[in-house]
Design an enzyme around this catalytic site. Structure first.
Site, short mmCIF file in Angstrom:
data_model
loop_
_atom_site.label_atom_id
_atom_site.label_comp_id
_atom_site.label_asym_id
_atom_site.label_seq_id
_atom_site.Cartn_x
_atom_site.Cartn_y
_atom_site.Cartn_z
N LYS A 123 44.89 50.81 39.56
CA LYS A 123 45.06 49.46 40.25
C LYS A 123 44.03 49.17 41.34
O LYS A 123 43.69 47.88 41.59
CB LYS A 123 46.47 49.47 40.92
CG LYS A 123 47.60 49.23 40.15
CD LYS A 123 48.93 48.91 40.79
CE LYS A 123 50.08 48.64 39.79
NZ LYS A 123 51.36 48.48 40.27
N LYS A 215 48.23 48.68 28.06
CA LYS A 215 49.57 48.62 28.21
C LYS A 215 50.28 47.03 28.27
O LYS A 215 49.34 46.21 28.88
CB LYS A 215 50.08 49.28 29.51
CG LYS A 215 51.65 49.64 29.76
CD LYS A 215 51.82 50.21 30.69
CE LYS A 215 51.46 49.53 32.16
NZ LYS A 215 51.80 50.01 33.35
N LYS A 218 52.52 42.83 33.30
CA LYS A 218 52.81 41.36 34.21
C LYS A 218 51.56 41.23 34.59
O LYS A 218 51.49 39.69 34.81
CB LYS A 218 53.58 41.89 35.34
CG LYS A 218 55.10 42.00 35.30
CD LYS A 218 55.87 42.54 36.63
CE LYS A 218 57.18 43.41 36.47
NZ LYS A 218 57.09 44.45 37.33
P1 TYM Z 1 57.52 48.22 37.05
O1 TYM Z 1 57.94 47.29 37.95
O2 TYM Z 1 55.87 47.98 36.85
O3 TYM Z 1 58.17 48.46 35.91
C1 TYM Z 1 59.65 48.44 35.61
C2 TYM Z 1 59.95 49.37 34.57
O4 TYM Z 1 59.43 49.01 33.35
C3 TYM Z 1 58.70 50.04 32.70
N1 TYM Z 1 57.37 49.50 32.07
C4 TYM Z 1 57.21 49.54 30.68
N2 TYM Z 1 57.84 50.40 29.78
C5 TYM Z 1 57.48 50.30 28.63
N3 TYM Z 1 56.30 49.69 28.13
C6 TYM Z 1 55.40 48.99 29.24
N4 TYM Z 1 54.46 48.28 28.71
C7 TYM Z 1 56.11 48.80 30.50
N5 TYM Z 1 55.63 48.14 31.60
C8 TYM Z 1 56.56 48.60 32.65
C9 TYM Z 1 58.47 51.12 33.77
O5 TYM Z 1 57.91 52.12 33.46
C10 TYM Z 1 59.38 50.95 34.88
O6 TYM Z 1 60.45 51.85 34.39
N6 TYM Z 1 57.08 52.09 40.35
C11 TYM Z 1 57.83 51.30 39.35
C12 TYM Z 1 58.92 50.76 40.31
C13 TYM Z 1 59.78 51.72 41.02
C14 TYM Z 1 60.72 52.94 40.32
C15 TYM Z 1 61.26 53.24 41.78
C16 TYM Z 1 61.10 53.29 39.20
C17 TYM Z 1 59.87 51.88 42.29
N7 TYM Z 1 60.84 52.60 42.87
C18 TYM Z 1 62.18 54.34 41.58
C19 TYM Z 1 62.25 54.25 39.02
C20 TYM Z 1 62.46 54.78 40.30
C21 TYM Z 1 57.22 50.27 38.81
O7 TYM Z 1 56.11 49.80 39.30
O8 TYM Z 1 57.54 49.73 37.81
#
Ligand code: TYM
Length: 353
Positions: A123, A215, A218
Site C-alpha cells: 500500500k 487480487k 476496491k
Molecule cells: P478488507 O476491508 O480489505 O476486506 C474485508 C474482507 O474481505 C476479504 N477480501 C477478499 N477475500 C477474497 N478475495 C479477495 N479478492 C478479497 N478482498 C478482500 C479480506 O480478506 C477481509 O476478510 N484489515 C481488514 C479489516 C479488519 C479486520 C479486523 C478483519 C480490520 N480489523 C479484525 C478481521 C478482524 C481489511 O482491510 O479487510
C-alpha cells in the site's frame, strides 16, 4: 464450510470477530472471502461483525462519502443475512476502546514485526515517507479489534493471514510480558486467546477479472476488474463476458488449472457461489468452452448476488434504520469492551477510576 476445528484454550468462550473497511463499494472478493462465512458462522457461534471505519481513515476518505460507505457495508451485512439482534453489528469508531487497546498494543508490538507486513509495503509503495502513521500501525488496531472481545475465531480472506499471525504474536507477548500481573489479578495463566484465522473454501483469494494474477480489490482503478455487490444483472453479465480468459476449453480436473490463473479464478468463483468444490465444478463443466461456462457463471452470479444488491439498495433508502442497528450493536459491543479494558488497565498497572 467446515466447522472450526481445534478449540483454543479451554477457558476462552468461542467467539467470532471480523471486520470490513468502508473504503469503497464491496465486491465479490469481500463477499466470497468473508461475508459468506460470516453468515454461516452465525449458526454455530456468537459473532461480532464490525465496520472498521478507523481502519478506513488510514488513507484519505472524503468526509462527505465516508458515512455512506459505513452504512453501505452495514447494509451489505444485513442483506447477506447477518442477524443484528442475535449477533452484534456495529462500526468501530463508536466503541472508543478499540483505539485505546490499540495504543497498549502499539507498546507491545515491535517495530520489526510491523516492518515485515507485506500489505503495508504494497500500500505504501515507493512513497513510504508520505503515508500516514496510522497505515503503518494498522495491524495493531486490527489485533485490538479482535482481542478486545477475546475472540477465538476470525473469518477472513487469504490476504489477512499475516495480520492474523501478528495478532497472535501480540496476544502471546502481552500474556508473557504481563504473566505475573495477569495471575495476580485472577485471570489465570493467559489473558488473551490466540485467535484462529478461518480461511477456507475455494475462494479465499478472488482475483481481478482483468488479470488473474492480481487480487480483486476496491482500489483497482478499473471497475471492470471486479463485480460489485450492487451491480445489476446486465453489468454482471457484461463484466463476466469481458473477463480475461485463455483460448483452451476448461479442464476436467483441478490439475489442468495450473498456470491458467484466469480460468482458475472463474472456476473458483463458480465453485464458491455454488457452494461446491472446484473438483465438482470441473466435473460439471470440464470440456466446456469459456463462452458456455461464462453463461452458466453469469446465471449463477446473478441469482446469488442480485437479491443481496437490491436489498442493499432498499436498506440504503432508510439510513436512520441502519444507524439504529449500529447504535444498538455499539452499545452491546461496548459492554464487553469496557470489561476487557478495565482488566487490561489493571494488568498493565494503570490507575483507573
Ligand atoms: P478488507 O476491508 O480489505 O476486506 C474485508 C474482507 O474481505 C476479504 N477480501 C477478499 N477475500 C477474497 N478475495 C479477495 N479478492 C478479497 N478482498 C478482500 C479480506 O480478506 C477481509 O476478510 N484489515 C481488514 C479489516 C479488519 C479486520 C479486523 C478483519 C480490520 N480489523 C479484525 C478481521 C478482524 C481489511 O482491510 O479487510
Amino acid at each position: 464450510m467446515n466447522a472450526p476445528t481445534a478449540a483454543p484454550k479451554a477457558q476462552f468462550k468461542q467467539r467470532v470477530f471480523s471486520g470490513i473497511q468502508p473504503s469503497g463499494s464491496l465486491h465479490l472478493g469481500n463477499y466470497l472471502g468473508a461475508i459468506v462465512k460470516f453468515v454461516e458462522l452465525q449458526k454455530s457461534h456468537d459473532c461480532i461483525y464490525c465496520v472498521v471505519d478507523l481502519h478506513a481513515i488510514t488513507v484519505w476518505q472524503d468526509p462527505a462519502e465516508l458515512p455512506v460507505a459505513i452504512r453501505d457495508v452495514t447494509a451489505c451485512y444485513l442483506a447477506a443475512g447477518i442477524d443484528p439482534k442475535k449477533h452484534i453489528v456495529f462500526n468501530q469508531s463508536q466503541v472508543a476502546e478499540h483505539a485505546e487497546l490499540a495504543w497498549v498494543f502499539n507498546c507491545v508490538a515491535r517495530l520489526g514485526w510491523l516492518n515485515r507486513m507485506t500489505q503495508f509495503k504494497e500500500k505504501a509503495g515507493k512513497d513510504r515517507e508520505n503515508v500516514s502513521v496510522g497505515l503503518f500501525a494498522y495491524p495493531t488496531l486490527m489485533a485490538a479489534d479482535i482481542l478486545l472481545y477475546r475472540a477465538t475465531h476470525v473469518p477472513v480472506g487469504e490476504d489477512q493471514k499475516q495480520h492474523l499471525e501478528l495478532s497472535r504474536d501480540i496476544a502471546q507477548k502481552f500474556n508473557n510480558d504481563f504473566g505475573k500481573s495477569i495471575a495476580a489479578h485472577g485471570h489465570g495463566d493467559v489473558f488473551f486467546p490466540q485467535p484462529e484465522p478461518l480461511i477456507q473454501g475455494p475462494a479465499t483469494r478472488v482475483m481481478s477479472l482483468r488479470d488473474g494474477t492480481k487480487k480483486m480489490s476496491k482500489s483497482d482503478p478499473s471497475d471492470q476488474s471486479r463485480i460489485n455487490m450492487t451491480d445489476d444483472a446486465d453489468t454482471i453479465a457484461l463484466k463476466i463476458r469481458r473477463a480475461k480468459t485463455d483460448p483452451e476449453a476448461l479442464p476436467s480436473e483441478e490439475k489442468g488449472l495450473e498456470h491458467r490463473p484466469e480460468a482458475d479464478n472463474l472456476v473458483s468463483i463458480y465453485a464458491a457461489l455454488a457452494d461446491i468444490s472446484k473438483a465438482d465444478a470441473l466435473k460439471q463443466h470440464g470440456g466446456a468452452q469459456f463462452s458456455a461456462f461464462k453463461a452458466a457463471l453469469t446465471e449463477l452470479a446473478v441469482s446469488k448476488l442480485q437479491p443481496i444488491g437490491s436489498e442493499v439498495n432498499r436498506l440504503m433508502q432508510d439510513p436512520a434504520h441502519i444507524d439504529a442497528v449500529l447504535a444498538d450493536g455499539a452499545e452491546r459491543a461496548q459492554q464487553i469492551a469496557t470489561e476487557t479494558m478495565k482488566a487490561v488497565k489493571d494488568i498493565v498497572g494503570l490507575v483507573r477510576r
